[in-house]
Design a protein around this motif. Structure first.
Motif, PDB file in Angstrom:
ATOM      1  N   ALA A 186      34.650  39.004  86.601  1.00 21.82           N
ATOM      2  CA  ALA A 186      33.748  39.860  85.987  1.00 21.82           C
ATOM      3  C   ALA A 186      32.173  39.471  85.469  1.00 21.82           C
ATOM      4  N   PHE A 187      32.262  38.443  84.837  1.00 19.07           N
ATOM      5  CA  PHE A 187      31.126  38.123  84.292  1.00 19.07           C
ATOM      6  C   PHE A 187      30.309  37.537  85.482  1.00 19.07           C
ATOM      7  N   CYS A 188      30.781  36.617  86.552  1.00 17.25           N
ATOM      8  CA  CYS A 188      30.417  36.323  87.607  1.00 17.25           C
ATOM      9  C   CYS A 188      29.601  37.484  88.355  1.00 17.25           C
ATOM     10  N   ALA A 189      30.343  38.631  88.733  1.00 16.84           N
ATOM     11  CA  ALA A 189      29.773  39.562  89.618  1.00 16.84           C
ATOM     12  C   ALA A 189      28.925  40.323  88.782  1.00 16.84           C
ATOM     13  N   LEU A 190      28.885  40.715  87.461  1.00 19.25           N
ATOM     14  CA  LEU A 190      27.719  41.033  86.708  1.00 19.25           C
ATOM     15  C   LEU A 190      26.491  40.150  86.967  1.00 19.25           C
ATOM     16  N   SER A 191      26.884  38.809  86.648  1.00 18.02           N
ATOM     17  CA  SER A 191      25.418  38.166  86.961  1.00 18.02           C
ATOM     18  C   SER A 191      24.651  38.234  88.178  1.00 18.02           C
ATOM     19  N   ALA A 192      25.573  38.254  89.097  1.00 17.79           N
ATOM     20  CA  ALA A 192      25.045  38.111  90.669  1.00 17.79           C
ATOM     21  C   ALA A 192      24.536  39.434  90.874  1.00 17.79           C
ATOM     22  N   GLN A 193      24.747  40.647  90.186  1.00 15.63           N
ATOM     23  CA  GLN A 193      24.235  41.866  90.340  1.00 15.63           C
ATOM     24  C   GLN A 193      22.921  41.905  89.472  1.00 15.63           C
ATOM     25  N   MET A 194      23.030  41.327  88.300  1.00 14.53           N
ATOM     26  CA  MET A 194      21.579  41.243  87.557  1.00 14.53           C
ATOM     27  C   MET A 194      20.606  40.460  87.935  1.00 14.53           C
ATOM     28  N   LEU A 195      21.018  39.212  88.959  1.00 15.31           N
ATOM     29  CA  LEU A 195      20.162  38.464  89.440  1.00 15.31           C
ATOM     30  C   LEU A 195      19.542  39.115  90.654  1.00 15.31           C
ATOM     31  N   ALA A 196      20.465  39.714  91.442  1.00 16.60           N
ATOM     32  CA  ALA A 196      19.924  40.463  92.569  1.00 16.60           C
ATOM     33  C   ALA A 196      18.672  41.544  92.285  1.00 16.60           C
ATOM     34  N   ARG A 197      18.961  42.008  91.248  1.00 19.21           N
ATOM     35  CA  ARG A 197      17.999  43.083  90.923  1.00 19.21           C
ATOM     36  C   ARG A 197      16.845  42.790  90.143  1.00 19.21           C
ATOM     37  N   SER A 198      16.882  41.371  89.485  1.00 13.19           N
ATOM     38  CA  SER A 198      15.928  40.954  88.648  1.00 13.19           C
ATOM     39  C   SER A 198      15.733  41.503  87.290  1.00 13.19           C
ATOM     40  N   SER A 199      16.873  42.026  87.077  1.00 14.70           N
ATOM     41  CA  SER A 199      17.008  42.839  85.526  1.00 14.70           C
ATOM     42  C   SER A 199      16.508  41.530  84.357  1.00 14.70           C
ATOM     43  N   THR A 200      15.951  42.480  83.619  1.00 17.34           N
ATOM     44  CA  THR A 200      15.377  42.113  82.399  1.00 17.34           C
ATOM     45  C   THR A 200      16.231  41.352  81.523  1.00 17.34           C
ATOM     46  N   LEU A 201      17.748  41.801  81.675  1.00 12.78           N
ATOM     47  CA  LEU A 201      18.676  40.894  80.937  1.00 12.78           C
ATOM     48  C   LEU A 201      19.353  40.102  81.634  1.00 12.78           C
TER      49      LEU A 201
END
Length: 167
Positions: A86-101
Motif C-alpha cells: 500500500a505504501f509503495c502504490a501510494l508513492s508510485a501514485q504521488m510520484l507519477a503526478r508530481s504531488s507536493t506531498l
C-alpha cells in the motif's frame, strides 16, 4: 514504384533517426539539466515503487496461502507485506503526478520497505519472500535517494497550512 528493399530501408532509417533523436534528448536532459536528472530519478523511483508493490502483493498472497496451510508465522508477514504494498502504490501514485506531498510518501515508503525487508529475511528459503526482500531493498534505496534529492528542492517539501503559519 517502391521496392520492398527501399521501403524497409526507409522505415529502418526513420526508426533509427527517432531512436537517435530520443537518445540525444535524454542525454541533454540528463547531462546538463538538473530538472532532466530529477525527472529520470522520479520515473525510476516510480517504477521501482510499482515493482515493489507487485512483489509485496505476491508475497501477501503467498503468505495467506501458507498461513491457511497451517503455518501461522506467515500470517503476520502477510499483514506487513500488504501494508508495504500500500505504501509503495501510494508513492508510485504521488510520484507519477508530481504531488507536493511525494517527499512524505517516499519517506514512509522507504521505512515500510525497510521493515518489510527485515521480516522477509526471516523466510530465507522461500523464493517468493526472497523476491519481496530484493524488491523492498531496491525500493527503499530508490525512495531514500528521491527524498535526499527532494530535500534540496524547497518546492518538494509541503508547506505549512496557513492556520499554523499565523501562530
Amino acid at each position: 514504384m517502391w521496392t520492398r528493399r527501399k521501403l524497409i530501408g526507409t522505415v529502418a532509417t526513420g526508426a533509427t533517426g527517432f531512436a537517435v533523436m530520443g537518445q540525444r534528448a535524454l542525454a541533454q536532459n540528463t547531462a546538463g539539466n538538473d530538472e532532466g536528472k530529477h525527472n529520470v530519478m522520479t520515473k525510476t523511483c516510480c517504477d521501482t515503487c510499482g515493482d515493489c508493490a507487485k512483489a509485496c502483493n505476491k508475497a501477501f498472497h503467498h503468505c495467506l496461502t501458507q498461513a491457511a496451510a497451517g503455518k501461522p508465522e506467515h500470517a503476520r508477514m502477510a499483514a506487513i507485506a500488504a501494508d508495504c504494498a500500500a505504501f509503495c502504490a501510494l508513492s508510485a501514485q504521488m510520484l507519477a503526478r508530481s504531488s507536493t506531498l511525494m517527499i512524505v510518501s517516499c519517506r514512509a515508503c522507504a521505512d515500510a520497505c525497510h521493515r518489510c525487508a527485515l521480516e522477509c529475511a526471516s523466510f530465507d528459503t522461500d523464493l517468493d519472500m526472497k523476491m519481496c526482500l530484493q524488491e523492498c531493498q531496491r525500493c527503499e534505496e530508490s525512495c531514500r535517494k528521491m527524498v535526499k534529492a527532494m530535500e534540496g528542492n524547497r518546492t518538494a517539501e509541503p508547506r505549512q497550512p496557513a492556520a499554523e503559519r499565523s501562530k
